[in-house]
Enzyme design. Structure first.
Site, PDB file in Angstrom:
ATOM      1  N   LYS A  25      -1.881  25.990  18.943  1.00 45.13           N
ATOM      2  CA  LYS A  25      -1.501  26.252  17.554  1.00 45.13           C
ATOM      3  C   LYS A  25      -2.732  26.569  16.683  1.00 45.13           C
ATOM      4  O   LYS A  25      -3.871  26.301  17.087  1.00 45.13           O
ATOM      5  CB  LYS A  25      -0.738  25.040  17.006  1.00 45.13           C
ATOM      6  CG  LYS A  25       0.595  24.792  17.719  1.00 45.13           C
ATOM      7  CD  LYS A  25       1.375  23.655  17.051  1.00 45.13           C
ATOM      8  CE  LYS A  25       2.716  23.431  17.717  1.00 45.13           C
ATOM      9  NZ  LYS A  25       3.521  22.394  17.021  1.00 45.13           N
ATOM     10  N   TYR A  41      11.361  29.352  16.207  1.00 42.42           N
ATOM     11  CA  TYR A  41      11.782  28.000  15.821  1.00 42.42           C
ATOM     12  C   TYR A  41      13.219  27.982  15.282  1.00 42.42           C
ATOM     13  O   TYR A  41      13.576  27.079  14.509  1.00 42.42           O
ATOM     14  CB  TYR A  41      10.818  27.406  14.800  1.00 42.42           C
ATOM     15  CG  TYR A  41       9.525  26.872  15.412  1.00 42.42           C
ATOM     16  CD1 TYR A  41       9.542  25.809  16.316  1.00 42.42           C
ATOM     17  CD2 TYR A  41       8.302  27.426  15.082  1.00 42.42           C
ATOM     18  CE1 TYR A  41       8.377  25.315  16.874  1.00 42.42           C
ATOM     19  CE2 TYR A  41       7.120  26.928  15.643  1.00 42.42           C
ATOM     20  CZ  TYR A  41       7.170  25.870  16.539  1.00 42.42           C
ATOM     21  OH  TYR A  41       6.015  25.365  17.092  1.00 42.42           O
ATOM     22  N   PHE A  43      11.328  20.417   7.385  1.00 41.69           N
ATOM     23  CA  PHE A  43       9.943  20.836   7.610  1.00 41.69           C
ATOM     24  C   PHE A  43       9.812  22.275   8.091  1.00 41.69           C
ATOM     25  O   PHE A  43       8.705  22.760   8.332  1.00 41.69           O
ATOM     26  CB  PHE A  43       9.253  19.887   8.599  1.00 41.69           C
ATOM     27  CG  PHE A  43       9.910  19.797   9.962  1.00 41.69           C
ATOM     28  CD1 PHE A  43       9.687  20.764  10.929  1.00 41.69           C
ATOM     29  CD2 PHE A  43      10.745  18.725  10.281  1.00 41.69           C
ATOM     30  CE1 PHE A  43      10.277  20.674  12.181  1.00 41.69           C
ATOM     31  CE2 PHE A  43      11.329  18.627  11.535  1.00 41.69           C
ATOM     32  CZ  PHE A  43      11.102  19.608  12.485  1.00 41.69           C
ATOM     33  N   ARG A  60       4.918  18.040  29.045  1.00 42.02           N
ATOM     34  CA  ARG A  60       5.295  17.192  27.902  1.00 42.02           C
ATOM     35  C   ARG A  60       4.552  15.844  27.966  1.00 42.02           C
ATOM     36  O   ARG A  60       4.113  15.321  26.954  1.00 42.02           O
ATOM     37  CB  ARG A  60       6.811  16.964  27.870  1.00 42.02           C
ATOM     38  CG  ARG A  60       7.642  18.194  27.544  1.00 42.02           C
ATOM     39  CD  ARG A  60       7.455  18.719  26.143  1.00 42.02           C
ATOM     40  NE  ARG A  60       7.799  17.780  25.108  1.00 42.02           N
ATOM     41  CZ  ARG A  60       7.990  18.121  23.833  1.00 42.02           C
ATOM     42  NH1 ARG A  60       7.865  19.390  23.446  1.00 42.02           N
ATOM     43  NH2 ARG A  60       8.261  17.218  22.940  1.00 42.02           N
ATOM     44  N   ARG A 104      -2.495  15.562  22.365  1.00 41.11           N
ATOM     45  CA  ARG A 104      -2.262  15.354  20.937  1.00 41.11           C
ATOM     46  C   ARG A 104      -2.967  14.087  20.431  1.00 41.11           C
ATOM     47  O   ARG A 104      -3.494  14.071  19.325  1.00 41.11           O
ATOM     48  CB  ARG A 104      -0.755  15.314  20.652  1.00 41.11           C
ATOM     49  CG  ARG A 104      -0.135  16.712  20.638  1.00 41.11           C
ATOM     50  CD  ARG A 104       1.370  16.643  20.625  1.00 41.11           C
ATOM     51  NE  ARG A 104       1.999  17.917  20.287  1.00 41.11           N
ATOM     52  CZ  ARG A 104       3.300  18.126  20.391  1.00 41.11           C
ATOM     53  NH1 ARG A 104       4.112  17.191  20.817  1.00 41.11           N
ATOM     54  NH2 ARG A 104       3.810  19.309  20.053  1.00 41.11           N
ATOM     55  N   ASN A 132      -0.291  19.678  15.124  1.00 42.36           N
ATOM     56  CA  ASN A 132      -0.460  18.863  16.326  1.00 42.36           C
ATOM     57  C   ASN A 132      -0.942  19.664  17.539  1.00 42.36           C
ATOM     58  O   ASN A 132      -0.707  19.293  18.681  1.00 42.36           O
ATOM     59  CB  ASN A 132       0.822  18.074  16.621  1.00 42.36           C
ATOM     60  CG  ASN A 132       2.031  18.970  16.788  1.00 42.36           C
ATOM     61  OD1 ASN A 132       1.901  20.193  16.828  1.00 42.36           O
ATOM     62  ND2 ASN A 132       3.206  18.374  16.914  1.00 42.36           N
ATOM     63  N   HIS A 190       2.126  23.357  21.384  1.00 40.53           N
ATOM     64  CA  HIS A 190       3.580  23.337  21.601  1.00 40.53           C
ATOM     65  C   HIS A 190       3.815  23.389  23.105  1.00 40.53           C
ATOM     66  O   HIS A 190       3.087  24.089  23.819  1.00 40.53           O
ATOM     67  CB  HIS A 190       4.229  24.568  20.953  1.00 40.53           C
ATOM     68  CG  HIS A 190       5.636  24.811  21.424  1.00 40.53           C
ATOM     69  ND1 HIS A 190       6.721  24.261  20.791  1.00 40.53           N
ATOM     70  CD2 HIS A 190       6.122  25.504  22.490  1.00 40.53           C
ATOM     71  CE1 HIS A 190       7.825  24.619  21.441  1.00 40.53           C
ATOM     72  NE2 HIS A 190       7.489  25.374  22.477  1.00 40.53           N
ATOM     73  N   GLU A 247      11.528  30.755  25.866  1.00 44.66           N
ATOM     74  CA  GLU A 247      10.224  30.853  25.200  1.00 44.66           C
ATOM     75  C   GLU A 247       9.256  31.732  25.999  1.00 44.66           C
ATOM     76  O   GLU A 247       8.449  32.462  25.414  1.00 44.66           O
ATOM     77  CB  GLU A 247       9.658  29.445  24.983  1.00 44.66           C
ATOM     78  CG  GLU A 247      10.503  28.653  23.986  1.00 44.66           C
ATOM     79  CD  GLU A 247      10.054  27.213  23.785  1.00 44.66           C
ATOM     80  OE1 GLU A 247       9.083  26.779  24.444  1.00 44.66           O
ATOM     81  OE2 GLU A 247      10.668  26.533  22.946  1.00 44.66           O
TER      82      GLU A 247
HETATM   83  P1  GDP Z   1       7.677  19.003  19.655  1.00 45.09           P
HETATM   84  O1  GDP Z   1       8.709  19.463  20.667  1.00 45.09           O
HETATM   85  O2  GDP Z   1       6.975  17.748  20.075  1.00 45.09           O
HETATM   86  O3  GDP Z   1       6.698  20.088  19.268  1.00 45.09           O
HETATM   87  O4  GDP Z   1       8.456  18.580  18.319  1.00 45.09           O
HETATM   88  P2  GDP Z   1       9.729  19.205  17.587  1.00 45.09           P
HETATM   89  O5  GDP Z   1      10.433  20.223  18.429  1.00 45.09           O
HETATM   90  O6  GDP Z   1      10.521  18.057  17.056  1.00 45.09           O
HETATM   91  O7  GDP Z   1       9.094  19.932  16.307  1.00 45.09           O
HETATM   92  C1  GDP Z   1       8.495  21.196  16.406  1.00 45.09           C
HETATM   93  C2  GDP Z   1       7.229  21.188  15.587  1.00 45.09           C
HETATM   94  O8  GDP Z   1       7.550  21.014  14.201  1.00 45.09           O
HETATM   95  C3  GDP Z   1       6.255  20.047  15.871  1.00 45.09           C
HETATM   96  O9  GDP Z   1       5.435  20.253  16.999  1.00 45.09           O
HETATM   97  C4  GDP Z   1       5.453  19.984  14.591  1.00 45.09           C
HETATM   98  O10 GDP Z   1       4.469  21.021  14.528  1.00 45.09           O
HETATM   99  C5  GDP Z   1       6.545  20.259  13.549  1.00 45.09           C
HETATM  100  N1  GDP Z   1       7.162  19.015  13.061  1.00 45.09           N
HETATM  101  C6  GDP Z   1       7.998  18.180  13.724  1.00 45.09           C
HETATM  102  N2  GDP Z   1       8.396  17.146  12.965  1.00 45.09           N
HETATM  103  C7  GDP Z   1       7.797  17.340  11.764  1.00 45.09           C
HETATM  104  C8  GDP Z   1       7.811  16.614  10.535  1.00 45.09           C
HETATM  105  O11 GDP Z   1       8.471  15.585  10.393  1.00 45.09           O
HETATM  106  N3  GDP Z   1       7.060  17.138   9.501  1.00 45.09           N
HETATM  107  C9  GDP Z   1       6.332  18.286   9.631  1.00 45.09           C
HETATM  108  N4  GDP Z   1       5.639  18.740   8.565  1.00 45.09           N
HETATM  109  N5  GDP Z   1       6.307  18.996  10.775  1.00 45.09           N
HETATM  110  C10 GDP Z   1       7.008  18.528  11.821  1.00 45.09           C
END
Ligand code: GDP
Length: 136
Positions: A9, A49, A57, A85, A102, A112, A115, A126
């Site tokens: 990222k 996304y 968010f 993961r 992370r 973070n 992805h 993807e």
């Molecule tokens: P991942 O699969 O671990 O990447 O997590 P998710 O699929 O839940 O979320 C996708 C991405 O959205 C995350 O990697 C973060 O960059 C962002 N994200 C997730 N949860 C939050 C949140 O609560 N706040 C914000 N600002 N970004 C978030």
């Protein structure tokens, strides 16, 4: 061998952590089968996304993911999706296990650093998004 997708990222490309992350991946026996560097448009980021449509968010996430270059890569390994993961750790770096990517380099729950696809089905979608349907 199975396949998955990792994206470095913008917070990590900005800090010159591309080589570090690839090193972590290769030391964990992932093979980089394809790699690109791209700056996503807002439309592309929203499409990628789409599963997060309606989440509070999403707008911030799209702004972040279009703020600089990202490095998507196609990775191969036995049990690739699950192992990747595990290697990247929890979304929120304050909850990520010690030693995960992370835990080590993420700035916060949004920035973070990486992805990773969370299922074989999403990995296929993807991978096709960045490398075309023939790459699956
Ligand atoms: P991942 O699969 O671990 O990447 O997590 P998710 O699929 O839940 O979320 C996708 C991405 O959205 C995350 O990697 C973060 O960059 C962002 N994200 C997730 N949860 C939050 C949140 O609560 N706040 C914000 N600002 N970004 C978030």
């Amino acid at each position: 061998m199975s396949k998955t997708l990792l994206i470095i990222k913008p917070d990590a490309t900005e800090r010159n952590l591309i080589g570090h992350i690839i090193n972590r991946l290769e030391r964990s026996r992932f093979t980089v089968a394809d790699i690109r560097m791209v700056t996503l448009t807002e439309e592309q980021a929203r499409k990628f996304y789409a599963v997060h449509e309606g989440k509070p968010f999403l707008n911030d996430l799209v702004a972040f993911m279009t703020s600089g270059p990202v490095v998507p890569m196609l990775l191969e390994k036995d049990n690739a999706v699950e192992d990747l993961r595990t290697l990247i750790g929890a979304t929120d770096p304050t909850k990520a296990a010690c030693g995960t990517i992370r835990f080590e380099i993420a700035k916060d729950i949004e920035k973070n650093s990486v992805h990773a696809s969370d299922s074989d089905e999403n990995a296929a979608t993807e991978i096709a998004f960045f490398f075309g349907p023939d790459a699956i």
